[in-house]
Design a protein around this motif. Structure first.
Motif, mmCIF file in Angstrom:
data_model
loop_
_atom_site.group_PDB
_atom_site.id
_atom_site.type_symbol
_atom_site.label_atom_id
_atom_site.label_comp_id
_atom_site.label_asym_id
_atom_site.label_seq_id
_atom_site.Cartn_x
_atom_site.Cartn_y
_atom_site.Cartn_z
ATOM 1 N N VAL A 24 2.239 -0.807 0.034
ATOM 2 C CA VAL A 24 3.492 -0.468 0.376
ATOM 3 C C VAL A 24 3.450 -0.199 1.997
ATOM 4 C CG1 VAL A 24 4.962 1.812 0.367
ATOM 5 C CG2 VAL A 24 3.472 0.975 -1.521
ATOM 6 N N SER A 25 4.711 -0.863 2.448
ATOM 7 C CA SER A 25 4.802 -0.932 3.785
ATOM 8 C C SER A 25 6.686 -0.800 4.239
ATOM 9 C CB SER A 25 4.113 -2.160 4.467
ATOM 10 O OG SER A 25 4.898 -2.368 5.865
ATOM 11 N N CYS A 26 6.518 -0.051 5.267
ATOM 12 C CA CYS A 26 8.053 -0.216 5.639
ATOM 13 C C CYS A 26 8.621 -1.647 6.131
ATOM 14 C CB CYS A 26 8.351 0.726 7.143
ATOM 15 S SG CYS A 26 7.973 2.346 6.754
ATOM 16 N N CYS B 7 10.062 -3.084 2.923
ATOM 17 C CA CYS B 7 10.866 -2.049 2.169
ATOM 18 C C CYS B 7 12.304 -2.431 2.802
ATOM 19 C CB CYS B 7 10.384 -0.703 2.463
ATOM 20 S SG CYS B 7 11.334 0.371 1.656
ATOM 21 N N ALA C 112 14.391 -0.181 3.654
ATOM 22 C CA ALA C 112 14.815 1.051 4.247
ATOM 23 C C ALA C 112 15.416 2.271 2.986
ATOM 24 C CB ALA C 112 15.517 0.910 5.385
ATOM 25 N N CYS C 113 14.551 2.203 1.861
ATOM 26 C CA CYS C 113 15.023 3.026 1.018
ATOM 27 C C CYS C 113 15.429 4.512 1.235
ATOM 28 C CB CYS C 113 14.158 2.832 -0.256
ATOM 29 S SG CYS C 113 13.724 1.166 -0.869
ATOM 30 N N CYS C 114 14.640 5.070 2.063
ATOM 31 C CA CYS C 114 14.627 6.439 2.694
ATOM 32 C C CYS C 114 15.709 6.922 3.326
ATOM 33 C CB CYS C 114 13.095 6.879 3.311
ATOM 34 S SG CYS C 114 12.770 6.075 4.478
ATOM 35 N N PHE D 55 8.553 11.432 7.611
ATOM 36 C CA PHE D 55 8.696 10.692 6.381
ATOM 37 C C PHE D 55 7.696 9.518 6.341
ATOM 38 C CE2 PHE D 55 10.199 8.463 2.685
ATOM 39 C CZ PHE D 55 10.753 9.230 1.939
ATOM 40 N N ALA D 56 6.500 9.919 5.676
ATOM 41 C CA ALA D 56 5.366 8.997 5.799
ATOM 42 C C ALA D 56 5.379 7.767 4.845
ATOM 43 C CB ALA D 56 4.035 9.890 5.634
ATOM 44 N N GLU D 57 4.971 6.780 5.424
ATOM 45 C CA GLU D 57 5.096 5.372 4.614
ATOM 46 C C GLU D 57 4.009 5.800 3.604
ATOM 47 O OE1 GLU D 57 4.883 1.261 6.750
ATOM 48 O OE2 GLU D 57 2.977 2.162 6.834
ATOM 49 N N CYS E 65 7.961 8.641 -0.407
ATOM 50 C CA CYS E 65 8.396 7.278 -0.119
ATOM 51 C C CYS E 65 8.408 6.369 -1.320
ATOM 52 C CB CYS E 65 7.274 6.797 1.033
ATOM 53 S SG CYS E 65 7.202 4.883 1.030
ATOM 54 N N GLU F 91 11.457 7.025 -3.367
ATOM 55 C CA GLU F 91 12.514 6.189 -3.104
ATOM 56 C C GLU F 91 12.353 4.936 -3.151
ATOM 57 O OE1 GLU F 91 15.189 8.021 -2.193
ATOM 58 O OE2 GLU F 91 13.964 9.524 -2.553
ATOM 59 N N ARG F 92 11.510 4.465 -3.187
ATOM 60 C CA ARG F 92 11.209 2.752 -3.528
ATOM 61 C C ARG F 92 11.397 2.579 -4.891
ATOM 62 N NH1 ARG F 92 7.959 -0.488 0.570
ATOM 63 N NH2 ARG F 92 7.194 -1.610 -1.528
#
Ligand code: SF4
Ligand code: SF4
Length: 103
Positions: free
Chosen positions: A16-18, A21, A23-25, A84-86, A91, A94-95
């Motif tokens: 799991v990494s930004c 992603c 930018a779901c959050c 908002f922590a990865e 997180c 949201e993903r």
């Protein structure tokens, strides 16, 4: 002749990494609880008079670059975005809400 890659050499799930992603959050409401220098054009007012990040009609934050899905005001992003922590529970939630993006 093609050779197949043995299953065991492949990771079961990508980490799991930004960076992987969409930018779901950045669809969540973001209350501005301190002044981090967010440009006024990205600030909206909620129904109780509080300052929030402006969101577009489809729900995404107005400060999100829609081509790269990266924050255009990263250095001035709100405190809530910084915290908002990865890979945190929020997180992952949201993903999973946007899971169709990854299929
Ligand atoms: S914090 Fe989580 S939901 Fe937000 S962009 Fe990074 S990986 Fe995606
Ligand atoms: S300010 Fe940046 S990090 Fe925060 S929700 Fe908007 S685009 Fe995402």
């Amino acid at each position: 002749m093609s050779s197949s890659i043995p299953h065991l050499q492949l990771p079961a799930e990508p980490a799991v990494s930004c960076s992987n992603c969409a930018a779901c959050c950045c669809q969540l409401e973001v209350l501005l609880i301190s002044d981090t220098g967010v440009p006024p054009r990205f600030i909206d007012t909620d129904q109780w008079g509080g300052e929030v990040m402006l969101r577009l009609d489809d729900g995404w934050c107005a400060a999100l670059d829609r081509d790269s899905m990266r924050c255009t005001i990263y250095a001035q992003r709100p405190l809530i975005c910084r915290e908002f922590a990865e890979a945190s529970e929020e997180c992952l939630q949201e993903r999973s809400n946007l899971t169709t993006i990854y299929r």
